[in-house]
Motif scaffolding. Structure first.
Motif, PDB file in Angstrom:
ATOM      1  N   VAL A 218       0.861  -1.190   0.000  1.00 45.19           N
ATOM      2  CA  VAL A 218       0.000   0.000   0.000  1.00 45.19           C
ATOM      3  C   VAL A 218       0.891   1.231   0.000  1.00 45.19           C
ATOM      4  N   ARG A 219       0.597   2.169  -0.890  1.00 47.61           N
ATOM      5  CA  ARG A 219       1.365   3.416  -0.945  1.00 47.61           C
ATOM      6  C   ARG A 219       0.413   4.597  -1.091  1.00 47.61           C
ATOM      7  N   VAL A 220       0.748   5.678  -0.379  1.00 48.13           N
ATOM      8  CA  VAL A 220      -0.059   6.907  -0.430  1.00 48.13           C
ATOM      9  C   VAL A 220       0.863   8.068  -0.775  1.00 48.13           C
ATOM     10  N   ASP A 221       0.529   8.798  -1.853  1.00 47.90           N
ATOM     11  CA  ASP A 221       1.369   9.949  -2.194  1.00 47.90           C
ATOM     12  C   ASP A 221       0.803  11.221  -1.537  1.00 47.90           C
ATOM     13  N   PRO A 222       1.615  12.266  -1.421  1.00 47.15           N
ATOM     14  CA  PRO A 222       1.178  13.485  -0.717  1.00 47.15           C
ATOM     15  C   PRO A 222      -0.073  14.120  -1.302  1.00 47.15           C
ATOM     16  N   ALA A 223      -0.343  13.870  -2.577  1.00 45.76           N
ATOM     17  CA  ALA A 223      -1.512  14.473  -3.218  1.00 45.76           C
ATOM     18  C   ALA A 223      -2.798  13.695  -2.948  1.00 45.76           C
ATOM     19  N   GLY A 224      -2.710  12.558  -2.235  1.00 45.49           N
ATOM     20  CA  GLY A 224      -3.900  11.778  -1.919  1.00 45.49           C
ATOM     21  C   GLY A 224      -4.137  10.590  -2.825  1.00 45.49           C
ATOM     22  N   GLY A 225      -3.234  10.314  -3.739  1.00 39.49           N
ATOM     23  CA  GLY A 225      -3.369   9.125  -4.577  1.00 39.49           C
ATOM     24  C   GLY A 225      -2.956   7.881  -3.812  1.00 39.49           C
ATOM     25  N   VAL A 226      -3.731   6.822  -3.916  1.00 34.76           N
ATOM     26  CA  VAL A 226      -3.458   5.574  -3.189  1.00 34.76           C
ATOM     27  C   VAL A 226      -3.235   4.444  -4.182  1.00 34.76           C
ATOM     28  N   ASP A 227      -2.117   3.735  -4.014  1.00 26.82           N
ATOM     29  CA  ASP A 227      -1.825   2.546  -4.821  1.00 26.82           C
ATOM     30  C   ASP A 227      -1.926   1.320  -3.928  1.00 26.82           C
ATOM     31  N   VAL A 228      -2.728   0.351  -4.356  1.00 29.23           N
ATOM     32  CA  VAL A 228      -2.897  -0.895  -3.608  1.00 29.23           C
ATOM     33  C   VAL A 228      -2.528  -2.056  -4.521  1.00 29.23           C
ATOM     34  N   ARG A 229      -1.586  -2.869  -4.070  1.00 31.44           N
ATOM     35  CA  ARG A 229      -1.266  -4.095  -4.809  1.00 31.44           C
ATOM     36  C   ARG A 229      -1.930  -5.259  -4.091  1.00 31.44           C
ATOM     37  N   LEU A 230      -2.800  -5.943  -4.817  1.00 30.24           N
ATOM     38  CA  LEU A 230      -3.580  -7.045  -4.256  1.00 30.24           C
ATOM     39  C   LEU A 230      -3.175  -8.345  -4.931  1.00 30.24           C
ATOM     40  N   LEU A 231      -2.992  -9.395  -4.141  1.00 30.44           N
ATOM     41  CA  LEU A 231      -2.616 -10.702  -4.673  1.00 30.44           C
ATOM     42  C   LEU A 231      -3.840 -11.601  -4.780  1.00 30.44           C
ATOM     43  N   LEU A 232      -4.146 -12.040  -5.995  1.00 30.47           N
ATOM     44  CA  LEU A 232      -5.236 -12.988  -6.213  1.00 30.47           C
ATOM     45  C   LEU A 232      -4.777 -14.392  -5.833  1.00 30.47           C
ATOM     46  N   THR A 233      -5.742 -15.230  -5.459  1.00 30.80           N
ATOM     47  CA  THR A 233      -5.385 -16.606  -5.097  1.00 30.80           C
ATOM     48  C   THR A 233      -4.873 -17.382  -6.307  1.00 30.80           C
ATOM     49  N   VAL A 234      -5.464 -17.134  -7.456  1.00 28.45           N
ATOM     50  CA  VAL A 234      -5.032 -17.807  -8.687  1.00 28.45           C
ATOM     51  C   VAL A 234      -5.112 -16.819  -9.846  1.00 28.45           C
TER      52      VAL A 234
ATOM     53  N   MET B 260      -0.706 -14.865  -5.976  1.00 32.35           N
ATOM     54  CA  MET B 260       0.035 -15.473  -4.873  1.00 32.35           C
ATOM     55  C   MET B 260       1.046 -16.491  -5.386  1.00 32.35           C
ATOM     56  N   SER B 261       2.153 -16.609  -4.671  1.00 30.93           N
ATOM     57  CA  SER B 261       3.127 -17.653  -4.980  1.00 30.93           C
ATOM     58  C   SER B 261       2.615 -18.987  -4.437  1.00 30.93           C
ATOM     59  N   ASP B 262       3.267 -20.077  -4.820  1.00 28.44           N
ATOM     60  CA  ASP B 262       2.883 -21.395  -4.319  1.00 28.44           C
ATOM     61  C   ASP B 262       2.947 -21.435  -2.799  1.00 28.44           C
ATOM     62  N   GLU B 263       3.986 -20.833  -2.236  1.00 24.02           N
ATOM     63  CA  GLU B 263       4.141 -20.834  -0.785  1.00 24.02           C
ATOM     64  C   GLU B 263       3.032 -20.034  -0.108  1.00 24.02           C
ATOM     65  N   GLN B 264       2.666 -18.914  -0.687  1.00 23.47           N
ATOM     66  CA  GLN B 264       1.589 -18.102  -0.116  1.00 23.47           C
ATOM     67  C   GLN B 264       0.251 -18.828  -0.196  1.00 23.47           C
TER      68      GLN B 264
ATOM     69  N   HIS C 225     -20.327 -18.750 -12.835  1.00 22.21           N
ATOM     70  CA  HIS C 225     -18.910 -19.060 -13.064  1.00 22.21           C
ATOM     71  C   HIS C 225     -18.498 -20.322 -12.315  1.00 22.21           C
ATOM     72  N   ARG C 226     -17.390 -20.876 -12.737  1.00 19.69           N
ATOM     73  CA  ARG C 226     -16.863 -22.095 -12.134  1.00 19.69           C
ATOM     74  C   ARG C 226     -16.204 -21.787 -10.795  1.00 19.69           C
ATOM     75  N   PRO C 227     -16.041 -22.813  -9.958  1.00 18.84           N
ATOM     76  CA  PRO C 227     -15.332 -22.612  -8.696  1.00 18.84           C
ATOM     77  C   PRO C 227     -13.868 -22.263  -8.940  1.00 18.84           C
ATOM     78  N   THR C 228     -13.276 -21.537  -8.002  1.00 17.55           N
ATOM     79  CA  THR C 228     -11.852 -21.246  -8.041  1.00 17.55           C
ATOM     80  C   THR C 228     -11.116 -22.334  -7.271  1.00 17.55           C
ATOM     81  N   GLN C 229     -10.051 -22.856  -7.846  1.00 17.17           N
ATOM     82  CA  GLN C 229      -9.293 -23.915  -7.193  1.00 17.17           C
ATOM     83  C   GLN C 229      -7.945 -23.384  -6.735  1.00 17.17           C
ATOM     84  N   VAL C 230      -7.686 -23.491  -5.437  1.00 18.73           N
ATOM     85  CA  VAL C 230      -6.405 -23.111  -4.849  1.00 18.73           C
ATOM     86  C   VAL C 230      -5.688 -24.407  -4.492  1.00 18.73           C
ATOM     87  N   ASP C 231      -4.846 -24.882  -5.402  1.00 19.11           N
ATOM     88  CA  ASP C 231      -4.199 -26.192  -5.273  1.00 19.11           C
ATOM     89  C   ASP C 231      -5.285 -27.259  -5.116  1.00 19.11           C
ATOM     90  N   ASP C 232      -5.320 -27.953  -3.956  1.00 18.26           N
ATOM     91  CA  ASP C 232      -6.316 -29.007  -3.792  1.00 18.26           C
ATOM     92  C   ASP C 232      -7.537 -28.536  -3.007  1.00 18.26           C
TER      93      ASP C 232
END
Length: 377
Positions: A34-50, A83-87, A165-172
């Motif tokens: 998460v990053r916030v610049d002085p002007a009020g802009g917000v950057d969010v990096r979100l990790l999807l499961t797959v 997400m990585s395999d470990e995550q 939509h189909r189910p999302t599969q996170v490994d098993d």
């Protein structure tokens, strides 16, 4: 106006739930940066499961809404990663409560989920329509509800609940789609182009076991299983995998259908399950003048309830009678159950009445640990 702090942004992100897991993205380790610049802009990096997660647009929209509502925010940019395999492994273990071994959570002694196996003696009595409407009505009343479409040969629940939509599969581990606040899983989500399923007993048992153990259901108040008609493999597997499941019998007033429904309920004497009650569907057709036309006769539901009461030696009530209603059929075709689309229609009123009876019942103590330790005198 000053830009928000990182803590304020993270607090806003904590109000964003993953649409499938139904937990805050901050608890699931999905917020990477998460990053916030002085002007009020917000950057969010979100990790999807797959990669290719079907809910990515929903997540982007919800993050933008919650963060964008903070004072001082001038813009929100959401960057999606994977997400990585470990995550993913860590997420899977977190959701399973640290358990790496697959198990059926509803069969555990400490489970608080009430499980109803919806059965019928024959097809065509509206068992699936009753199941999806009970589920939607309970969810509308604030309960956490799941549905297993265990009718492997005649699956219809996805269409009736409008699952797109189909189910999302996170490994098993499988994350079930959510429609009308109901979590749903069905073999129809894995079969292409409406192909028939041609399986024998062991494969049916394994499919049901996977639906119960590999799917992440979370903390459910109620789980409904839409069983195939009759007393075959799936009914027996349900009793083996979830012995605490209670049987809910659906019939029509017709005597021929009622006699077959009695056999479906009587399986409880062999599986040692409780029959929670009987629902009579297609009870009558209401006429414009207020009279009732009993197209399929009368009394079948009460006859089944009385017969099962004598057979099992315990009271089996007739929980409700659902009249013939065109809006019930229309709801099944459109994917919006009648209890939601036309809540004041005769069929919806009857089904909501049954749902509230079942939803208010507390989980019994049978098979549960009482947490008591014997002491010597």
């Amino acid at each position: 106006m000053t830009a928000p702090t990182l803590d304020e942004v993270r607090a806003a992100l904590a109000r964003v739930d993953d649409p499938e897991i139904r937990k805050p993205v901050t608890e699931l380790g999905m917020v990477d940066d998460v990053r916030v610049d002085p002007a009020g802009g917000v950057d969010v990096r979100l990790l999807l499961t797959v990669a290719g997660c079907p809910m990515k647009d929903t997540l982007t929209r919800d993050v933008t809404r919650e963060v964008g509502a903070l004072p001082g925010v001038t813009g929100v940019r959401v960057d999606l990663g994977v997400m990585s395999d470990e995550q993913r492994r860590g997420l899977r273990e977190q959701l399973r409560g640290g358990q790496t071994e697959r198990e059926v959570p509803f069969a555990k002694p400490g489970s608080l989920t009430r499980v109803y196996a919806v059965a019928s003696g024959k097809g065509g009595v509206g068992k699936s329509s009753v199941t999806v409407n009970l589920a939607a009505a309970m969810a509308a009343d604030g309960l956490r509800v799941g549905v297993v479409d265990a009718d492997v040969y005649g699956f219809s629940v996805p269409r009736m609940l409008g699952v797109e939509h189909r189910p999302t599969q996170v490994d098993d581990m499988i994350l079930p789609p959510v429609s009308h606040e109901v979590k749903v899983i069905s073999i129809g989500m894995f079969v292409p182009n409406n192909q028939p399923v041609v399986w024998r007993g062991p494969m049916l048992h394994r499919a049901l076991q996977q639906f119960l153990s590999d799917v992440f259901w979370g903390d459910l108040d109620v789980l409904l299983l839409d069983l195939p008609p009759g007393t075959g493999d799936i009914a027996i597997s349900t009793a083996q995998l979830i012995p605490n499941a209670e049987i809910l019998v659906v019939t029509t007033p017709q005597r021929a259908a009622a006699e077959v429904a009695e056999r479906a309920g009587s399986i409880s004497m062999q599986t040692h399950q409780q029959v929670v009650g009987v629902i009579e569907n297609m009870s009558w057709l209401e006429q414009p003048d207020g009279s009732r036309m009993e197209l399929f006769g009368a009394g079948g539901g009460q006859a089944v309830a009385d017969s099962l009461t004598r057979s099992v030696g315990a009271a089996v009530p007739l929980l409700g009678q659902v009249p013939i209603d065109v809006t019930l059929r229309e709801g099944g075709d459109s994917g919006t159950p009648v209890v939601l689309s036309h809540p004041d229609s005769p069929a919806a009123v009857a089904l909501r009445g049954v749902a509230r009876q079942l939803g208010r019942r507390a989980r019994g103590l049978a098979g549960r640990s009482l947490g008591l330790t014997p002491t010597g005198r």
